[in-house]
Design an enzyme around this catalytic site. Structure first.
Site, mmCIF file in Angstrom:
data_model
loop_
_atom_site.group_PDB
_atom_site.id
_atom_site.type_symbol
_atom_site.label_atom_id
_atom_site.label_comp_id
_atom_site.label_asym_id
_atom_site.label_seq_id
_atom_site.Cartn_x
_atom_site.Cartn_y
_atom_site.Cartn_z
ATOM 1 N N THR A 125 43.886 38.301 34.638
ATOM 2 C CA THR A 125 43.907 39.534 33.851
ATOM 3 C C THR A 125 45.124 40.373 34.167
ATOM 4 O O THR A 125 45.675 40.314 35.286
ATOM 5 C CB THR A 125 42.637 40.365 34.147
ATOM 6 O OG1 THR A 125 42.747 41.660 33.553
ATOM 7 C CG2 THR A 125 42.437 40.559 35.638
ATOM 8 N N TYR A 168 36.650 45.115 40.253
ATOM 9 C CA TYR A 168 37.024 44.055 39.309
ATOM 10 C C TYR A 168 38.481 43.633 39.509
ATOM 11 O O TYR A 168 38.791 42.438 39.557
ATOM 12 C CB TYR A 168 36.814 44.529 37.875
ATOM 13 C CG TYR A 168 37.363 43.581 36.832
ATOM 14 C CD1 TYR A 168 36.694 42.411 36.513
ATOM 15 C CD2 TYR A 168 38.563 43.858 36.170
ATOM 16 C CE1 TYR A 168 37.199 41.527 35.567
ATOM 17 C CE2 TYR A 168 39.072 42.986 35.220
ATOM 18 C CZ TYR A 168 38.387 41.825 34.922
ATOM 19 O OH TYR A 168 38.891 40.949 33.984
#
Length: 352
Positions: A125, A168
């Site tokens: 990501t 995250y």
């Protein structure tokens, strides 16, 4: 015929990749816990489209014995299964750690001990770069744009320092680094694709993840959309067909790209702010989209646009779907799937 293992293969990108691999003649092993609402429909679509060519393993990636067993005869592994929401990581960081780091580590260990050069392509990501708070931005046409001329022209490159924010960001970032190091330390052929915002068919968007589809679903149903922050945040959105191409090319070229990470996004030509995107959606559905506002969320980037030059060159990627065309396609698909009696506009699109 040995299968290709796709973890999270019933999810949005995973199911699109599984479909592509099956159409290319590969046997595909879909490994998924079916924990995300709506993914059963993706699995049913895959089975209806490809029959026994698609094998399904109903299991959680935290079950390391079953995960390891699933790699035993795999000729390649695409790892999409993950805890995908920043907000969820803030409320349950333990699960976030176990899914994003623990499962990735288990896969890497399985491939290391397997020892036959089975490649792993990992879905990372852009959050590994943090909130980019050191960059200065100007506000132009309802969108944040970098003051730095090079960043404005090309976006954020792989040379940018990593800066993990939120659980995250930490879990995906740590997994990203493990994947790269297993190529360096143990010779496991791995590649990392650090994705921007991917959108397209089979995306079951929610407020926390898959926001392009979420915006469209709310707009099509005539419901308000909550913007966190001022809505001028910019993302380079990428059609899932282009993302799938990149994953397939990374596998095909693993000998040349092993141990490397690439930023994967729409690039500057597909950069759009949330408010600009909502205005476009309003044009597509023929009515203004209702907007509500709320505070900024932890770790939110005011701007992220990927510098895609390295990926384009190393993976020999083709042109990208223009965001206007891609969003119109997604709107039409969502309206059809939800049996909404709406005429969705189809503007002329181009490729970028």
């Amino acid at each position: 015929m040995n299968p290709v293992l796709v973890t999270g293969g019933a999810g949005f990108i995973g199911s699109n990749l599984a479909d592509r691999l099956a159409r290319d003649g590969h046997r595909v092993r879909v490994y998924d816990a079916l924990s995300r609402p709506g993914v059963e429909a993706n699995l049913a679509w895959l089975r209806a489209s490809h029959g026994e060519q698609v094998e399904f393993v109903h299991a959680d990636v935290r079950d390391h014995d079953r995960l390891t067993a699933a790699t035993s005869d795999a000729k390649a592994v695409f790892h999409f299964a993950a805890q995908v929401a920043v907000t969820t990581s803030m409320t349950d960081p333990v699960d976030d750690f176990q899914i994003n780091i623990g499962a990735t580590f288990a896969l890497l260990e399985a491939l290391r001990h397997k020892g036959d050069g089975t490649p792993l392509i990992f879905a990372s990501t852009n959050k590994v770069y943090g909130d980019l708070a050191d960059l200065d931005f100007a506000l132009e046409n309802e969108a944040y744009v970098p003051v730095d001329a090079d960043v404005r022209a090309h976006g954020i490159g792989e040379g940018r320092s990593l800066d993990f924010h939120t659980p995250y960001g930490c879990s995906k970032g740590a997994a990203d680094q493990y994947v790269l190091d297993y190529a360096r330390s143990f010779g496991v052929p791995t590649c990392v694709l650090r994705m921007s915002c991917i959108y397209g068919h089979r995306q079951m968007g929610t407020e926390d993840q898959g926001w392009v589809a979420h915006f469209l679903i709310r707009a099509l149903e005539g419901k308000p959309i909550t913007l966190y922050g001022d809505g001028h945040q910019v993302r380079d959105i990428l059609d899932v067909s282009n993302a799938v191409d990149a994953y397939v090319r990374a596998w095909e070229r693993i000998g040349q790209v092993k141990g490397r990470a690439f930023n994967l996004g729409g690039g500057p030509a597909n950069a759009v702010s949330l408010r600009q995107l909502l205005a476009h959606m309003g044009q597509l559905i023929g009515r203004e989209v209702a907007i509500e506002s709320s505070d900024w969320r932890a770790g939110d980037q005011r701007y992220f646009v990927a510098d895609t030059r390295a990926a384009q060159a190393a993976l020999d990627l083709g042109p990208r779907v223009d965001w206007r065309e891609g969003v119109a396609r997604l709107a039409a698909w969502l309206a059809s799937e939800r049996r909404l009696n709406l005429s969705v506009g189809q503007p002329q699109g181009a490729v970028a």
